[in-house]
Design a protein around this motif. Sequence first.
Motif, PDB file in Angstrom:
ATOM      1  N   ASN A 136       0.799  -1.219   0.000  1.00 48.45           N
ATOM      2  CA  ASN A 136       0.000   0.000   0.000  1.00 48.45           C
ATOM      3  C   ASN A 136       0.835   1.274   0.000  1.00 48.45           C
ATOM      4  OD1 ASN A 136      -2.329  -1.568   0.169  1.00 48.45           O
ATOM      5  ND2 ASN A 136      -2.188  -1.678   2.402  1.00 48.45           N
ATOM      6  N   LEU A 137       2.133   1.155   0.304  1.00 45.77           N
ATOM      7  CA  LEU A 137       2.889   2.377   0.581  1.00 45.77           C
ATOM      8  C   LEU A 137       4.067   2.682  -0.345  1.00 45.77           C
ATOM      9  CD1 LEU A 137       1.528   1.577   3.487  1.00 45.77           C
ATOM     10  CD2 LEU A 137       3.163   3.181   4.361  1.00 45.77           C
ATOM     11  N   ASN A 138       4.817   1.665  -0.769  1.00 39.45           N
ATOM     12  CA  ASN A 138       6.148   1.911  -1.337  1.00 39.45           C
ATOM     13  C   ASN A 138       6.336   1.319  -2.738  1.00 39.45           C
ATOM     14  OD1 ASN A 138       7.150   3.067   1.171  1.00 39.45           O
ATOM     15  ND2 ASN A 138       6.868   0.993   1.963  1.00 39.45           N
ATOM     16  N   LYS A 161      -0.299   7.343  13.237  1.00 37.12           N
ATOM     17  CA  LYS A 161      -1.607   7.982  12.993  1.00 37.12           C
ATOM     18  C   LYS A 161      -2.415   7.191  11.956  1.00 37.12           C
ATOM     19  CE  LYS A 161      -4.331  11.786  13.318  1.00 37.12           C
ATOM     20  NZ  LYS A 161      -5.551  11.331  12.690  1.00 37.12           N
ATOM     21  N   ILE A 162      -1.731   6.638  10.965  1.00 38.14           N
ATOM     22  CA  ILE A 162      -2.442   5.794   9.986  1.00 38.14           C
ATOM     23  C   ILE A 162      -3.143   4.656  10.710  1.00 38.14           C
ATOM     24  CG2 ILE A 162      -2.042   4.036   8.183  1.00 38.14           C
ATOM     25  CD1 ILE A 162      -0.219   5.865   6.784  1.00 38.14           C
ATOM     26  N   THR A 163      -2.419   4.011  11.636  1.00 39.09           N
ATOM     27  CA  THR A 163      -3.036   2.890  12.356  1.00 39.09           C
ATOM     28  C   THR A 163      -4.182   3.383  13.242  1.00 39.09           C
ATOM     29  OG1 THR A 163      -0.912   1.758  12.318  1.00 39.09           O
ATOM     30  CG2 THR A 163      -2.546   0.929  13.879  1.00 39.09           C
ATOM     31  N   GLY A 186       4.815  -3.376  14.048  1.00 37.08           N
ATOM     32  CA  GLY A 186       3.781  -2.377  13.833  1.00 37.08           C
ATOM     33  C   GLY A 186       2.788  -2.708  12.733  1.00 37.08           C
ATOM     34  N   ASP A 187       3.095  -3.704  11.892  1.00 44.57           N
ATOM     35  CA  ASP A 187       2.168  -4.051  10.794  1.00 44.57           C
ATOM     36  C   ASP A 187       2.393  -5.519  10.409  1.00 44.57           C
ATOM     37  OD1 ASP A 187       0.151  -3.422   8.951  1.00 44.57           O
ATOM     38  OD2 ASP A 187       1.573  -2.845   7.394  1.00 44.57           O
ATOM     39  N   LEU A 188       2.378  -6.360  11.429  1.00 45.49           N
ATOM     40  CA  LEU A 188       2.823  -7.752  11.217  1.00 45.49           C
ATOM     41  C   LEU A 188       1.688  -8.643  10.690  1.00 45.49           C
ATOM     42  CD1 LEU A 188       5.356  -9.487  11.417  1.00 45.49           C
ATOM     43  CD2 LEU A 188       4.725 -10.083  13.756  1.00 45.49           C
ATOM     44  N   HIS A 189       1.234  -8.327   9.487  1.00 42.98           N
ATOM     45  CA  HIS A 189       0.241  -9.182   8.833  1.00 42.98           C
ATOM     46  C   HIS A 189       0.977 -10.183   7.923  1.00 42.98           C
ATOM     47  CE1 HIS A 189       0.807  -6.713   5.245  1.00 42.98           C
ATOM     48  NE2 HIS A 189       0.610  -5.650   5.985  1.00 42.98           N
ATOM     49  N   THR A 190       0.219 -11.069   7.286  1.00 44.62           N
ATOM     50  CA  THR A 190       0.896 -12.117   6.509  1.00 44.62           C
ATOM     51  C   THR A 190       1.536 -11.581   5.219  1.00 44.62           C
ATOM     52  OG1 THR A 190      -1.305 -12.744   5.726  1.00 44.62           O
ATOM     53  CG2 THR A 190      -0.311 -14.149   7.413  1.00 44.62           C
ATOM     54  N   GLU A 219       8.010  -0.613   8.502  1.00 44.71           N
ATOM     55  CA  GLU A 219       8.012   0.863   8.479  1.00 44.71           C
ATOM     56  C   GLU A 219       7.086   1.466   9.534  1.00 44.71           C
ATOM     57  OE1 GLU A 219       6.484   1.267   4.363  1.00 44.71           O
ATOM     58  OE2 GLU A 219       5.668  -0.607   5.082  1.00 44.71           O
ATOM     59  N   PHE A 220       6.159   0.627  10.071  1.00 44.93           N
ATOM     60  CA  PHE A 220       5.259   1.121  11.120  1.00 44.93           C
ATOM     61  C   PHE A 220       5.873   0.965  12.521  1.00 44.93           C
ATOM     62  CE2 PHE A 220       2.419   0.780   7.605  1.00 44.93           C
ATOM     63  CZ  PHE A 220       1.346   1.628   7.861  1.00 44.93           C
ATOM     64  N   ALA A 221       7.175   0.623  12.591  1.00 45.34           N
ATOM     65  CA  ALA A 221       7.793   0.313  13.888  1.00 45.34           C
ATOM     66  C   ALA A 221       7.640   1.466  14.885  1.00 45.34           C
ATOM     67  CB  ALA A 221       9.279   0.011  13.677  1.00 45.34           C
ATOM     68  N   ALA A 227     -11.615  -6.677  12.131  1.00 49.51           N
ATOM     69  CA  ALA A 227     -12.762  -5.836  11.758  1.00 49.51           C
ATOM     70  C   ALA A 227     -12.356  -4.768  10.746  1.00 49.51           C
ATOM     71  CB  ALA A 227     -13.355  -5.205  13.022  1.00 49.51           C
ATOM     72  N   ARG A 228     -11.166  -4.171  10.941  1.00 53.72           N
ATOM     73  CA  ARG A 228     -10.787  -3.062  10.049  1.00 53.72           C
ATOM     74  C   ARG A 228     -10.672  -3.511   8.596  1.00 53.72           C
ATOM     75  NH1 ARG A 228      -4.754  -2.619   8.938  1.00 53.72           N
ATOM     76  NH2 ARG A 228      -5.378  -0.842   7.675  1.00 53.72           N
ATOM     77  N   ARG A 229     -10.243  -4.759   8.387  1.00 50.92           N
ATOM     78  CA  ARG A 229     -10.029  -5.247   7.018  1.00 50.92           C
ATOM     79  C   ARG A 229     -11.357  -5.442   6.272  1.00 50.92           C
ATOM     80  NH1 ARG A 229      -4.825  -4.230   5.572  1.00 50.92           N
ATOM     81  NH2 ARG A 229      -3.325  -5.191   6.972  1.00 50.92           N
ATOM     82  N   GLY A 277     -12.501  -1.019   6.006  1.00 54.67           N
ATOM     83  CA  GLY A 277     -11.578   0.101   5.826  1.00 54.67           C
ATOM     84  C   GLY A 277     -10.929   0.156   4.454  1.00 54.67           C
ATOM     85  N   ILE A 278      -9.997   1.085   4.299  1.00 54.60           N
ATOM     86  CA  ILE A 278      -9.356   1.364   2.993  1.00 54.60           C
ATOM     87  C   ILE A 278      -8.630   0.145   2.431  1.00 54.60           C
ATOM     88  CG2 ILE A 278      -7.217   2.245   4.047  1.00 54.60           C
ATOM     89  CD1 ILE A 278      -7.037   4.324   1.832  1.00 54.60           C
ATOM     90  N   ALA A 279      -8.011  -0.650   3.339  1.00 53.43           N
ATOM     91  CA  ALA A 279      -7.162  -1.748   2.857  1.00 53.43           C
ATOM     92  C   ALA A 279      -7.718  -3.092   3.317  1.00 53.43           C
ATOM     93  CB  ALA A 279      -5.730  -1.553   3.375  1.00 53.43           C
ATOM     94  N   GLY A 280      -8.333  -3.793   2.394  1.00 55.02           N
ATOM     95  CA  GLY A 280      -8.813  -5.148   2.710  1.00 55.02           C
ATOM     96  C   GLY A 280      -7.675  -6.148   2.603  1.00 55.02           C
TER      97      GLY A 280
HETATM   98  C1  SR1 Z   1      -3.617   3.531   4.548  1.00 57.05           C
HETATM   99  S1  SR1 Z   1      -2.441   2.299   4.453  1.00 57.05           S
HETATM  100  C2  SR1 Z   1      -3.330   0.895   4.764  1.00 57.05           C
HETATM  101  C3  SR1 Z   1      -2.633  -0.157   5.487  1.00 57.05           C
HETATM  102  O1  SR1 Z   1      -1.539  -0.675   4.767  1.00 57.05           O
HETATM  103  C4  SR1 Z   1      -0.550  -1.086   5.679  1.00 57.05           C
HETATM  104  O2  SR1 Z   1      -0.116  -2.379   5.420  1.00 57.05           O
HETATM  105  C5  SR1 Z   1      -1.130  -0.911   7.059  1.00 57.05           C
HETATM  106  O3  SR1 Z   1      -1.784  -2.071   7.535  1.00 57.05           O
HETATM  107  C6  SR1 Z   1      -2.061   0.197   6.832  1.00 57.05           C
HETATM  108  O4  SR1 Z   1      -3.056   0.343   7.810  1.00 57.05           O
END
Ligand code: SR1
Length: 405
Positions: A39-41, A171-173, A228-232, A248-250, A348-350, A353-356
């Motif tokens: 989502n970021l880089n 803040k994103i989290t 900080g963002d330890l998903h699979t 990067e979310f450390a 729940a957020r997935r 929210g913006i990022a499934g």
């Molecule tokens: C707004 S960025 C969406 C998500 O991507 C990252 O992997 C983080 O989980 C963040 O919340």
Amino acid sequence: MEYTILDNEKVRSYIHNTPELMVILGDGELSIREVGDGNLNYVYIIESPKNKIILKQAVPYLRIAGEGWPLSRERMNYEIRALEYFSEIAPAFIPTIYHTNEAMSLIAMRFLDSHIIMRRGMIEGIRYPDFAEHITDFLAASLFKSSSLYLSSEAKRSLMDRFNTNTQLCKITEDFVFTFPYMEHDSNNINPKMQSVQKELQNDTEFKVQMLKLKYLFMNQSDALLHGDLHTGSIMLNGDETYVIDPEFAFFGPFGFDIGALIANLLQSYVSHFERSKDRDLQEWLLETVEEIFVKFETKFLEHWNGIRESALLAQGYADEAVLDSFQKQFMEMIFRQSIGFAGAKMARRLFGIAGVEDITGIEDLDARARVEKKSLAIAKRFVREYEKIANIKELIGIIKEESK
Ligand code: SR1
Ligand code: MG
């Protein structure tokens, strides 16, 4: 060096002007591909006749949202610092770093050629029998050794200083995990078949109060250095080896946050396979892995703890065995329960929210996807509502099975 956003040609000339990368790649034609799907880089694979490396650059905006959404590229500084720190604490789980450049917001690392992103493996229904062993080695070491249970007061505070300013990613989290998915917000991305369910959640007072408690913990409980963002999607592995990437979310946050993120992602895979593979053995393996992670984490964390006698928290001579035993018991319960709360928030957020997560969003039939999403939400709601009182893993697994019937 002045910051510039790279493209394939600029990557080529950057490599040619960076002797330490030339040593790794050697002479000969370079082939360069941008492969970032996060989502970021931006992420490049660079291949020479001799070798292959990964180069990752942060750009001054959020990739998933586009250039209209500014985001400080200094996030790469925290990723570099975290990777360097984790490499010292748990070297077996961090890919070799070849080169870093904070001015250019980039890092070059080993290309993991026989490993895949764990989410992909989960979608394909691959089992990883050693995963729980590996990831709990990483979690127990990284969490314990960056905490006041291990470091001196001074060392803990000076390490915190290196991460305290990662404010934009925290803040994103705060926004995208703990807030926007449960209210009206333009960034939300909801399966049309789940619109009414999300509306109901907006009015679920108990859920929202509990979510505020979890958000407050996230913002204020500075236990240890987290990924900080330890998903699979932040894990690459094969049957033998597991690597943690993308920290990067450390930041310094609650012990349970990384564990919760991981558990949430395993459970999202678990629910997705009710419609994807319908492979009940695979689903059982996922639940066994969840259980194994909690058990092994606790054992290994306590092994670290029992090996030291003095830290910021415990002065020599303060605690006899009875004091330490009772404190440790309560402490491990706190980590277990908070991990469950954070797992609920992360699930729940997935959904709204913006990022499934592709495990779920990749299910094309919207009715089938909604069936999976309802199971995921039912589990998440129980976790968020009840995390403070869930007594043990048996009860936890009972809740998962009950809500996914
Ligand atoms: C707004 S960025 C969406 C998500 O991507 C990252 O992997 C983080 O989980 C963040 O919340
Ligand atoms: Mg990432």
